[in-house]
Motif scaffolding. Structure first.
Motif, PDB file in Angstrom:
ATOM      1  N   TYR A 239     -85.381 -27.875 -50.314  1.00  0.00           N
ATOM      2  CA  TYR A 239     -86.636 -27.225 -49.928  1.00  0.00           C
ATOM      3  C   TYR A 239     -87.806 -28.006 -50.567  1.00  0.00           C
ATOM      4  CZ  TYR A 239     -90.232 -23.537 -49.805  1.00  0.00           C
ATOM      5  OH  TYR A 239     -91.382 -22.827 -49.626  1.00  0.00           O
ATOM      6  N   CYS A 242     -88.071 -32.580 -47.916  1.00  0.00           N
ATOM      7  CA  CYS A 242     -88.079 -33.338 -46.654  1.00  0.00           C
ATOM      8  C   CYS A 242     -89.470 -33.952 -46.468  1.00  0.00           C
ATOM      9  CB  CYS A 242     -87.701 -32.429 -45.491  1.00  0.00           C
ATOM     10  SG  CYS A 242     -86.145 -31.560 -45.786  1.00  0.00           S
ATOM     11  N   PHE A 243     -90.505 -33.072 -46.523  1.00  0.00           N
ATOM     12  CA  PHE A 243     -91.874 -33.596 -46.509  1.00  0.00           C
ATOM     13  C   PHE A 243     -92.187 -34.304 -47.842  1.00  0.00           C
ATOM     14  CE2 PHE A 243     -92.851 -30.413 -43.112  1.00  0.00           C
ATOM     15  CZ  PHE A 243     -93.569 -31.229 -42.249  1.00  0.00           C
ATOM     16  N   ALA A 268     -93.776 -27.294 -45.412  1.00  0.00           N
ATOM     17  CA  ALA A 268     -92.611 -26.633 -44.800  1.00  0.00           C
ATOM     18  C   ALA A 268     -92.962 -25.189 -44.441  1.00  0.00           C
ATOM     19  CB  ALA A 268     -91.427 -26.673 -45.764  1.00  0.00           C
ATOM     20  N   ASN A 269     -93.737 -24.529 -45.313  1.00  0.00           N
ATOM     21  CA  ASN A 269     -94.097 -23.127 -45.033  1.00  0.00           C
ATOM     22  C   ASN A 269     -94.950 -23.014 -43.777  1.00  0.00           C
ATOM     23  OD1 ASN A 269     -92.707 -22.579 -47.326  1.00  0.00           O
ATOM     24  ND2 ASN A 269     -94.468 -21.932 -48.555  1.00  0.00           N
ATOM     25  N   SER A 272     -92.595 -22.928 -40.998  1.00  0.00           N
ATOM     26  CA  SER A 272     -91.948 -21.605 -40.949  1.00  0.00           C
ATOM     27  C   SER A 272     -92.843 -20.590 -40.258  1.00  0.00           C
ATOM     28  CB  SER A 272     -91.648 -21.084 -42.356  1.00  0.00           C
ATOM     29  OG  SER A 272     -90.752 -21.918 -43.023  1.00  0.00           O
ATOM     30  N   LEU A 324     -85.301 -30.040 -41.880  1.00  0.00           N
ATOM     31  CA  LEU A 324     -86.249 -29.316 -42.735  1.00  0.00           C
ATOM     32  C   LEU A 324     -85.570 -28.085 -43.319  1.00  0.00           C
ATOM     33  CD1 LEU A 324     -89.352 -29.223 -43.558  1.00  0.00           C
ATOM     34  CD2 LEU A 324     -89.536 -27.398 -41.869  1.00  0.00           C
ATOM     35  N   MET A 326     -86.380 -24.439 -44.573  1.00  0.00           N
ATOM     36  CA  MET A 326     -87.490 -23.485 -44.415  1.00  0.00           C
ATOM     37  C   MET A 326     -87.303 -22.275 -45.318  1.00  0.00           C
ATOM     38  SD  MET A 326     -88.325 -23.254 -40.366  1.00  0.00           S
ATOM     39  CE  MET A 326     -86.868 -22.309 -40.015  1.00  0.00           C
ATOM     40  N   LYS A 335     -81.765 -24.110 -43.060  1.00  0.00           N
ATOM     41  CA  LYS A 335     -81.923 -25.528 -42.731  1.00  0.00           C
ATOM     42  C   LYS A 335     -82.006 -25.683 -41.217  1.00  0.00           C
ATOM     43  CE  LYS A 335     -79.805 -30.048 -43.033  1.00  0.00           C
ATOM     44  NZ  LYS A 335     -78.800 -30.914 -43.626  1.00  0.00           N
ATOM     45  N   ALA A 344     -94.280 -31.273 -37.221  1.00  0.00           N
ATOM     46  CA  ALA A 344     -94.567 -31.859 -38.533  1.00  0.00           C
ATOM     47  C   ALA A 344     -96.032 -32.291 -38.601  1.00  0.00           C
ATOM     48  CB  ALA A 344     -93.651 -33.056 -38.780  1.00  0.00           C
TER      49      ALA A 344
END
Ligand SMILES: NC(=O)c1ccc[n+]([C@@H]2O[C@H](COP(=O)([O-])OP(=O)(O)OC[C@H]3O[C@@H](n4cnc5c(N)ncnc54)[C@H](O)[C@@H]3O)[C@@H](O)[C@H]2O)c1
Ligand SMILES: [Zn+2]
Length: 354
Positions: A239, A242-243, A268-269, A272, A324, A326, A335, A344
């Protein structure tokens, strides 16, 4: 005497993490027969007259530490030095330092005689709260970070928060990012505890550091014991990564790792929320109370194309889309492997602007 202990179950061999409240354990390490110590040069210079005073200097190998030395040449240099001290399979390698010392010496320990006794004393926040358990060792090869490695666990890990008092602010911030991630992954109660502890954490109060480190290792333990070799649930520990990894690479590693992970969690949020699995209210709560307070660097000027290009190359992508992890409502984790570049890019614009 140690305050507390966490035992980690491993397919390789079980091992223990001891929480120390004074430097008495160093004397015990010094008394171990057939021991060779490998110590981070900065840690040695800062602690040799105090916390590491008990070490037998004639059996201490001091190494300069920076990412460029995390390679096979350093491993070979250590084989030579260690064999000059103690050419026996029953030797004990004891390493003291952060994640770099851990990765190098873990690799040495796993390969020398196909595995020698190894004890690790982590001295950075990142190593204490995260990397010290999980049994991964890694080396860089040419431009490839962490390309080469093994799974190998130390026999014992000793956590002594006092080491953290001398850590550079930037390295301290790196660890804080991973702590935020682990507490979020553990759910609402641990997240509230983390939020309440933030002022003490910023002041590096030993009691707060000990308690939060304990939490982090308990949380990570639950993931690695279930999936030690990282084929399923352990992936969720990525978490923010990835970014985050892509932000690190797009800024030429100007952002400390844990801080890139904080930015990675923010991004990432956003995905989501766009996918409808995290409510905007929950996203705002996490942003205001957890992520912004632990974001200690000014967000970098980012080239979105460079971030996307780095994400495309992530070894964790298995399908056509991007991988990603999430955060969802109720602190559930998931995932996905089908994030589109448009999703993205939209998250990047939300956080960093066009
Ligand atoms: N094996 C794993 O599971 C794993 C997990 C995460 C990260 N890592 C690796 O860990 C490395 C990063 O490790 P890190 O963040 O712990 O930092 P580090 O080992 O690079 O140390 C950071 C700096 O802090 C100094 N330092 C260490 N302890 C200190 C202390 N007590 N006081 C003052 N200075 C001190 C070091 O000399 C160095 O200059 C990366 O190479 C990363 O790939 C490995
Ligand atoms: Zn990380």
């Amino acid at each position: 005497m140690y305050l507390d202990k966490i035992s980690i179950k491993s397919n390789l061999k079980d091992y223990d993490v001891y929480f120390e409240n004074d430097s008495g354990f160093v004397q015990k390490l010094a008394d171990i027969e057939n021991a060779v110590f490998v110590v981070d040069e900065n840690v040695w210079n800062l602690h040799k007259d105090k916390n590491l005073r008990a070490l037998p200097v004639e059996r201490v190998i001091v190494r300069p530490v920076y990412e460029e030395v995390k390679n096979i040449d350093t491993v070979c240099a250590l084989y030579e030095k260690i064999m000059a001290y103690s050419p026996r399979k029953n030797m004990n390698l004891i390493s003291i330092g952060g994640g770099i010392i851990q990765d190098i010496t873990g690799f040495v320990a796993s390969s020398l005689y196909r595995g020698i006794n190894w004890i690790f004393v982590p001295t950075t926040l990142l190593a204490q709260v995260d990397s010290c358990i999980g049994a991964k060792t890694s080396l860089n090869f040419k431009q490839f970070k962490n390309l080469v490695g093994t799974f190998y666990a130390p026999k014992e890990i000793h956590i002594f928060p006092e080491f953290l008092q001398t850590l550079h602010q930037e390295d301290f911030y790196s660890g804080i990012g991973e702590m935020a991630k682990l507490h979020l992954m553990a759910g609402a109660e641990k997240t509230r505890e983390f939020i309440a502890a933030l002022p003490g954490l910023d002041k590096r109060e030993n009691a707060v550091l000990s308690r939060l480190t304990h939490n982090c290792l308990h949380i990570k333990k639950s993931y690695i014991e279930e999936d030690e070799f990282d084929t399923g649930r352990r992936n969720l520990l990525n978490y923010g990564h990835c970014f985050g990894h892509a932000v690190e690479s797009a800024t030429n590693f100007a952002v400390p790792h844990g801080q890139a992970v904080v930015l990675g969690m923010m991004l990432a949020n956003k995905v989501s929320v766009a996918r409808g699995v995290l409510s905007p209210e929950n996203e705002a709560f996490v942003l205001q109370n957890v992520l912004l307070p632990v974001l200690k660097v000014r967000p970098p000027v980012l080239n979105h194309d460079a971030v996307l290009s780095a994400m495309r190359q992530d070894k964790k992508n298995v399908g056509k889309g991007l991988a990603l992890i999430m955060l969802k409502d109720n602190y559930q984790m998931e995932k996905i492997v089908d994030m589109t570049e448009a999703e993205a890019r939209s998250a990047l614009i939300d956080i960093f602007g066009k």
